[in-house]
Design a protein around this motif. Structure first.
Motif, PDB file in Angstrom:
ATOM      1  N   ALA A 121      23.195 -14.126 -31.428  1.00 53.62           N
ATOM      2  CA  ALA A 121      24.012 -13.035 -30.891  1.00 53.62           C
ATOM      3  C   ALA A 121      23.668 -12.765 -29.434  1.00 53.62           C
ATOM      4  CB  ALA A 121      23.817 -11.777 -31.733  1.00 53.62           C
ATOM      5  N   ALA A 122      22.364 -12.776 -29.097  1.00 46.00           N
ATOM      6  CA  ALA A 122      21.936 -12.516 -27.723  1.00 46.00           C
ATOM      7  C   ALA A 122      22.376 -13.642 -26.785  1.00 46.00           C
ATOM      8  CB  ALA A 122      20.422 -12.344 -27.672  1.00 46.00           C
ATOM      9  N   ALA A 123      22.242 -14.878 -27.234  1.00 47.30           N
ATOM     10  CA  ALA A 123      22.651 -16.018 -26.406  1.00 47.30           C
ATOM     11  C   ALA A 123      24.150 -15.999 -26.157  1.00 47.30           C
ATOM     12  CB  ALA A 123      22.234 -17.327 -27.082  1.00 47.30           C
ATOM     13  N   ALA A 124      24.915 -15.619 -27.178  1.00 50.78           N
ATOM     14  CA  ALA A 124      26.360 -15.514 -27.002  1.00 50.78           C
ATOM     15  C   ALA A 124      26.701 -14.378 -26.045  1.00 50.78           C
ATOM     16  CB  ALA A 124      27.025 -15.287 -28.359  1.00 50.78           C
ATOM     17  N   ALA A 125      26.001 -13.255 -26.171  1.00 45.86           N
ATOM     18  CA  ALA A 125      26.285 -12.095 -25.328  1.00 45.86           C
ATOM     19  C   ALA A 125      26.044 -12.406 -23.854  1.00 45.86           C
ATOM     20  CB  ALA A 125      25.427 -10.915 -25.768  1.00 45.86           C
ATOM     21  N   GLU A 126      25.075 -13.260 -23.558  1.00 45.29           N
ATOM     22  CA  GLU A 126      24.810 -13.644 -22.173  1.00 45.29           C
ATOM     23  C   GLU A 126      26.020 -14.337 -21.541  1.00 45.29           C
ATOM     24  OE1 GLU A 126      21.357 -16.071 -22.285  1.00 45.29           O
ATOM     25  OE2 GLU A 126      19.965 -14.396 -22.668  1.00 45.29           O
ATOM     26  N   ARG A 127      26.891 -14.860 -22.384  1.00 48.54           N
ATOM     27  CA  ARG A 127      28.085 -15.560 -21.903  1.00 48.54           C
ATOM     28  C   ARG A 127      29.351 -14.739 -22.123  1.00 48.54           C
ATOM     29  NH1 ARG A 127      24.156 -18.837 -23.608  1.00 48.54           N
ATOM     30  NH2 ARG A 127      23.890 -20.907 -22.687  1.00 48.54           N
ATOM     31  N   GLY A 128      29.158 -13.453 -22.403  1.00 51.17           N
ATOM     32  CA  GLY A 128      30.308 -12.587 -22.616  1.00 51.17           C
ATOM     33  C   GLY A 128      30.993 -12.814 -23.943  1.00 51.17           C
ATOM     34  N   LEU A 129      30.278 -13.414 -24.899  1.00 49.73           N
ATOM     35  CA  LEU A 129      30.840 -13.714 -26.213  1.00 49.73           C
ATOM     36  C   LEU A 129      30.087 -12.941 -27.284  1.00 49.73           C
ATOM     37  CD1 LEU A 129      31.293 -17.569 -25.732  1.00 49.73           C
ATOM     38  CD2 LEU A 129      33.097 -15.820 -25.689  1.00 49.73           C
ATOM     39  N   TRP A 130      30.638 -12.933 -28.465  1.00 46.27           N
ATOM     40  CA  TRP A 130      30.115 -12.101 -29.549  1.00 46.27           C
ATOM     41  C   TRP A 130      29.996 -12.931 -30.815  1.00 46.27           C
ATOM     42  CZ3 TRP A 130      33.559  -8.044 -32.426  1.00 46.27           C
ATOM     43  CH2 TRP A 130      32.763  -7.270 -33.288  1.00 46.27           C
ATOM     44  N   TYR A 131      28.766 -13.017 -31.358  1.00 42.16           N
ATOM     45  CA  TYR A 131      28.603 -13.571 -32.693  1.00 42.16           C
ATOM     46  C   TYR A 131      28.659 -12.403 -33.654  1.00 42.16           C
ATOM     47  CZ  TYR A 131      26.907 -15.881 -36.826  1.00 42.16           C
ATOM     48  OH  TYR A 131      26.811 -16.362 -38.114  1.00 42.16           O
ATOM     49  N   VAL A 132      29.702 -12.351 -34.466  1.00 44.56           N
ATOM     50  CA  VAL A 132      30.022 -11.136 -35.213  1.00 44.56           C
ATOM     51  C   VAL A 132      29.122 -10.872 -36.415  1.00 44.56           C
ATOM     52  CG1 VAL A 132      31.827  -9.917 -36.479  1.00 44.56           C
ATOM     53  CG2 VAL A 132      32.418 -11.261 -34.456  1.00 44.56           C
ATOM     54  N   PRO A 133      28.899 -11.836 -37.325  1.00 42.36           N
ATOM     55  CA  PRO A 133      28.208 -11.500 -38.580  1.00 42.36           C
ATOM     56  C   PRO A 133      26.834 -10.870 -38.348  1.00 42.36           C
ATOM     57  CG  PRO A 133      29.202 -13.670 -38.749  1.00 42.36           C
ATOM     58  CD  PRO A 133      29.316 -13.250 -37.322  1.00 42.36           C
ATOM     59  N   ASP A 134      26.661  -9.662 -38.844  1.00 48.31           N
ATOM     60  CA  ASP A 134      25.407  -8.920 -38.688  1.00 48.31           C
ATOM     61  C   ASP A 134      25.037  -8.339 -40.041  1.00 48.31           C
ATOM     62  OD1 ASP A 134      23.306  -7.275 -38.140  1.00 48.31           O
ATOM     63  OD2 ASP A 134      24.384  -5.982 -36.732  1.00 48.31           O
ATOM     64  N   PRO A 135      24.175  -9.047 -40.804  1.00 48.73           N
ATOM     65  CA  PRO A 135      23.864  -8.606 -42.155  1.00 48.73           C
ATOM     66  C   PRO A 135      22.895  -7.430 -42.240  1.00 48.73           C
ATOM     67  CG  PRO A 135      22.638 -10.583 -41.640  1.00 48.73           C
ATOM     68  CD  PRO A 135      23.533 -10.322 -40.473  1.00 48.73           C
ATOM     69  N   GLY A 136      22.590  -6.807 -41.097  1.00 51.67           N
ATOM     70  CA  GLY A 136      21.649  -5.701 -41.118  1.00 51.67           C
ATOM     71  C   GLY A 136      20.219  -6.159 -40.922  1.00 51.67           C
ATOM     72  N   ASN A 146      21.850 -16.949 -43.862  1.00 52.58           N
ATOM     73  CA  ASN A 146      23.127 -16.226 -43.883  1.00 52.58           C
ATOM     74  C   ASN A 146      24.229 -17.087 -44.494  1.00 52.58           C
ATOM     75  OD1 ASN A 146      22.700 -14.629 -40.586  1.00 52.58           O
ATOM     76  ND2 ASN A 146      21.716 -14.203 -42.551  1.00 52.58           N
ATOM     77  N   LEU A 147      24.242 -18.380 -44.157  1.00 50.86           N
ATOM     78  CA  LEU A 147      25.231 -19.296 -44.730  1.00 50.86           C
ATOM     79  C   LEU A 147      24.988 -19.518 -46.215  1.00 50.86           C
ATOM     80  CD1 LEU A 147      25.400 -21.895 -41.830  1.00 50.86           C
ATOM     81  CD2 LEU A 147      27.332 -20.526 -42.643  1.00 50.86           C
ATOM     82  N   ALA A 148      23.721 -19.647 -46.584  1.00 55.63           N
ATOM     83  CA  ALA A 148      23.389 -19.933 -47.982  1.00 55.63           C
ATOM     84  C   ALA A 148      23.861 -18.829 -48.912  1.00 55.63           C
ATOM     85  CB  ALA A 148      21.884 -20.133 -48.130  1.00 55.63           C
ATOM     86  N   THR A 149      23.799 -17.576 -48.446  1.00 54.48           N
ATOM     87  CA  THR A 149      24.215 -16.458 -49.295  1.00 54.48           C
ATOM     88  C   THR A 149      25.591 -15.913 -48.915  1.00 54.48           C
ATOM     89  OG1 THR A 149      23.104 -14.880 -47.828  1.00 54.48           O
ATOM     90  CG2 THR A 149      21.835 -15.738 -49.696  1.00 54.48           C
ATOM     91  N   ASN A 150      26.209 -16.504 -47.879  1.00 48.99           N
ATOM     92  CA  ASN A 150      27.467 -15.974 -47.330  1.00 48.99           C
ATOM     93  C   ASN A 150      27.291 -14.489 -47.019  1.00 48.99           C
ATOM     94  OD1 ASN A 150      30.040 -16.043 -46.346  1.00 48.99           O
ATOM     95  ND2 ASN A 150      31.069 -16.150 -48.338  1.00 48.99           N
ATOM     96  N   ALA A 151      26.264 -14.216 -46.224  1.00 52.30           N
ATOM     97  CA  ALA A 151      25.875 -12.843 -45.931  1.00 52.30           C
ATOM     98  C   ALA A 151      27.007 -12.063 -45.283  1.00 52.30           C
ATOM     99  CB  ALA A 151      24.650 -12.846 -45.008  1.00 52.30           C
ATOM    100  N   GLY A 152      26.990 -10.764 -45.542  1.00 56.64           N
ATOM    101  CA  GLY A 152      28.024  -9.884 -45.007  1.00 56.64           C
ATOM    102  C   GLY A 152      27.482  -8.988 -43.922  1.00 56.64           C
ATOM    103  N   GLY A 153      27.660  -7.677 -44.118  1.00 55.40           N
ATOM    104  CA  GLY A 153      27.215  -6.717 -43.124  1.00 55.40           C
ATOM    105  C   GLY A 153      28.242  -5.647 -42.885  1.00 55.40           C
ATOM    106  N   ALA A 154      28.027  -4.889 -41.831  1.00 54.79           N
ATOM    107  CA  ALA A 154      28.826  -3.691 -41.597  1.00 54.79           C
ATOM    108  C   ALA A 154      30.262  -3.983 -41.169  1.00 54.79           C
ATOM    109  CB  ALA A 154      28.137  -2.819 -40.552  1.00 54.79           C
ATOM    110  N   CYS A 155      30.491  -5.090 -40.476  1.00 54.06           N
ATOM    111  CA  CYS A 155      31.813  -5.331 -39.873  1.00 54.06           C
ATOM    112  C   CYS A 155      32.753  -6.150 -40.755  1.00 54.06           C
ATOM    113  CB  CYS A 155      31.649  -6.046 -38.534  1.00 54.06           C
ATOM    114  SG  CYS A 155      30.789  -5.077 -37.292  1.00 54.06           S
TER     115      CYS A 155
END
Length: 456
Positions: A121-136, A146-155
């Protein structure tokens, strides 16, 4: 390191050298995840893979000797899916932690499975981009996990779960063969969707060694609303009213028990007399207007207190109350975090059931979760050193999952099945459906060595 002259450990050491760990004191850190009620065993060895070739060698050796393999990321799982099995190889991907490429034009990032979610997420943000999945657990959980469990999160209600953001996967099958699934293109309907079979399979089909994840542009604006209600029913009425007039990026709920725990930890001054608290965030060019409509919907649904802000820093500070919910409850004892999802209109019934179960078993259960998609995390606080308390926690957990099924819900919205939820899988899905999944497992892993007895 224990020296073994023949057998699978000797073969692993010969092929992988110091990537193999057999010391008991070191291996103990790799034996279980965060699920207190899930059993764990003693592994034969731990392989801390540093390359795809390491994974291939480990799996070929395990396949040759018929040894179970449990793949493990950061160990932040909550369903026992990464717990060691007696005599298994624990295959750790924590050292496969490189961000291989970020393509700003195509808005994709290719990473190894051990990359921490927050680092991507931080590396993407440095380029003005957003990695969305945030499982908390963004600061500690890995992309592979995250892929193994298909993690979710707030969004998730607006942007979907991890599987909605994966373009392609490179993985190693149980016999050491390498496969590639998916494509970097936006559209791809060639063949069966093997990518989505691997996502959420909890290490039972293959070992992910590389993934290409989709990125989005960073939202231009955010606006936050906090609303207190006298009871959860009014709060859920507000959730449904909000969804009729706005498309918030998240709508988080905390019950009275959780509010009190968060207040005790943070001294944020939350209203402890409230029966429920909603934290709502809208994003994009229309964020302020959507937040205002959300606030109006809360007011019409009987909110006793409302606060709004269009300042991103202030909004982030307000959302901190929800982020620390689990930590706040953990200060009151050991926790068993459940993960149930019901249709949003049935949230009041689930919340009422949780409260009754807590009273019946004389347990502290704090509930928080993602109200916009009906995913709740009732968290049982208990003393695992007390056999009676542990038994009551078991019973309460079972009754909550059973009630969730009766309400037409899912036994897991984002944490996975693992070992903890496997007894409930067939009652939810059906025997024909579970036999189909067993057939898929056999096609990927004919000898059944990958995370046996878990997930499916």
């Amino acid at each position: 390191m224990t020296v073994v002259s023949t057998g699978p450990v000797a073969d692993l050491v010969a092929g992988l050298g110091d990537a193999v760990v057999t010391d008991s004191a070191t291996m103990i850190a790799y034996t279980r995840d965060q699920s207190l009620l899930s059993p764990s065993g003693r592994p034969l060895a731990v392989v801390r893979a540093r390359s795809t070739e390491h994974v291939v060698t480990a799996l070929k050796t395990a396949h040759q000797y018929g040894i179970p393999v449990v793949t493990r990321g950061a160990g932040t799982g909550l369903a026992g899916g990464a717990n060691a099995i007696d005599g298994c190889i624990v295959l750790s991907t924590e050292k496969l932690n490189r961000i291989l490429a970020i393509d700003e034009q195509s808005r994709i990032a290719t990473v190894e499975p051990g990359v921490i979610n927050g680092d991507l997420a931080a590396a993407a943000a440095e380029r003005g981009l957003w990695y969305v999945p945030d499982p908390g657990s963004r600061a500690v959980s890995t992309i592979g996990g995250n892929l193994a469990t298909n993690a979710g999160g707030a969004c998730c209600a607006k942007y979907g779960v991890t599987g909605d953001h994966v373009a392609r996967i490179k993985a190693v099958l149980a016999d050491g063969r390498i496969i590639h699934t998916g494509a970097a293109t936006r559209k791809n309907v060639a063949g069966l969707n093997l990518t989505q079979l691997l996502v959420g399979s909890e290490g039972t089909l293959a070992v992910i060694v590389e993934a290409t994840m989709r990125l989005r542009r960073t939202p231009t604006h955010t606006a936050t609303v906090v609303a207190a209600f006298s009871d959860p029913v009014r709060a859920v009425d507000a959730v449904m009213a909000i969804q009729a007039v706005a498309d918030p990026s998240l709508v988080e709920l905390m019950d009275r028990t959780t509010i009190a725990a968060v207040n005790d930890m943070t001294h944020m001054g939350l209203d402890e007399t409230a029966g429920a608290l909603l934290l709502i965030q809208c994003d994009g060019d229309a964020a302020a207007a959507e937040a205002q409509r959300s606030a109006d919907a809360c007011r019409a649904s009987g909110a006793t207190e409302l606060y709004s802000s269009t300042d991103p820093a202030e909004g982030d500070a307000l959302m901190q109350a929800r982020r620390v919910a689990l930590t706040a409850l953990e200060r009151r004892g050991s926790t068993l975090l459940d993960d149930v999802a019901v249709p949003v209109p049935r949230l009041p019934h689930m919340l009422d059931a949780i409260a009754r179960i807590a009273d019946r078993h004389h347990l502290l259960i704090g509930t928080f979760g993602h109200a916009a998609d009906g995913n709740l995390h009732p968290t049982i606080v208990f003393d695992p050193a007390d056999p009676d308390a542990t038994e009551r926690a078991h019973q309460a957990f079972d009754e909550m999952v059973t009630r969730c099924l009766a309400l037409g819900g899912s036994i897991t919205g984002e944490h996975g099945v693992g070992d903890l939820k496997r007894p409930y899988l067939e009652p939810m899905l059906g025997s024909v459906e579970t036999s189909l999944m067993a057939g898929i497992k056999a096609a990927f892993d004919p000898t059944g060595i990958l995370n046996p007895g878990r997930a499916i």
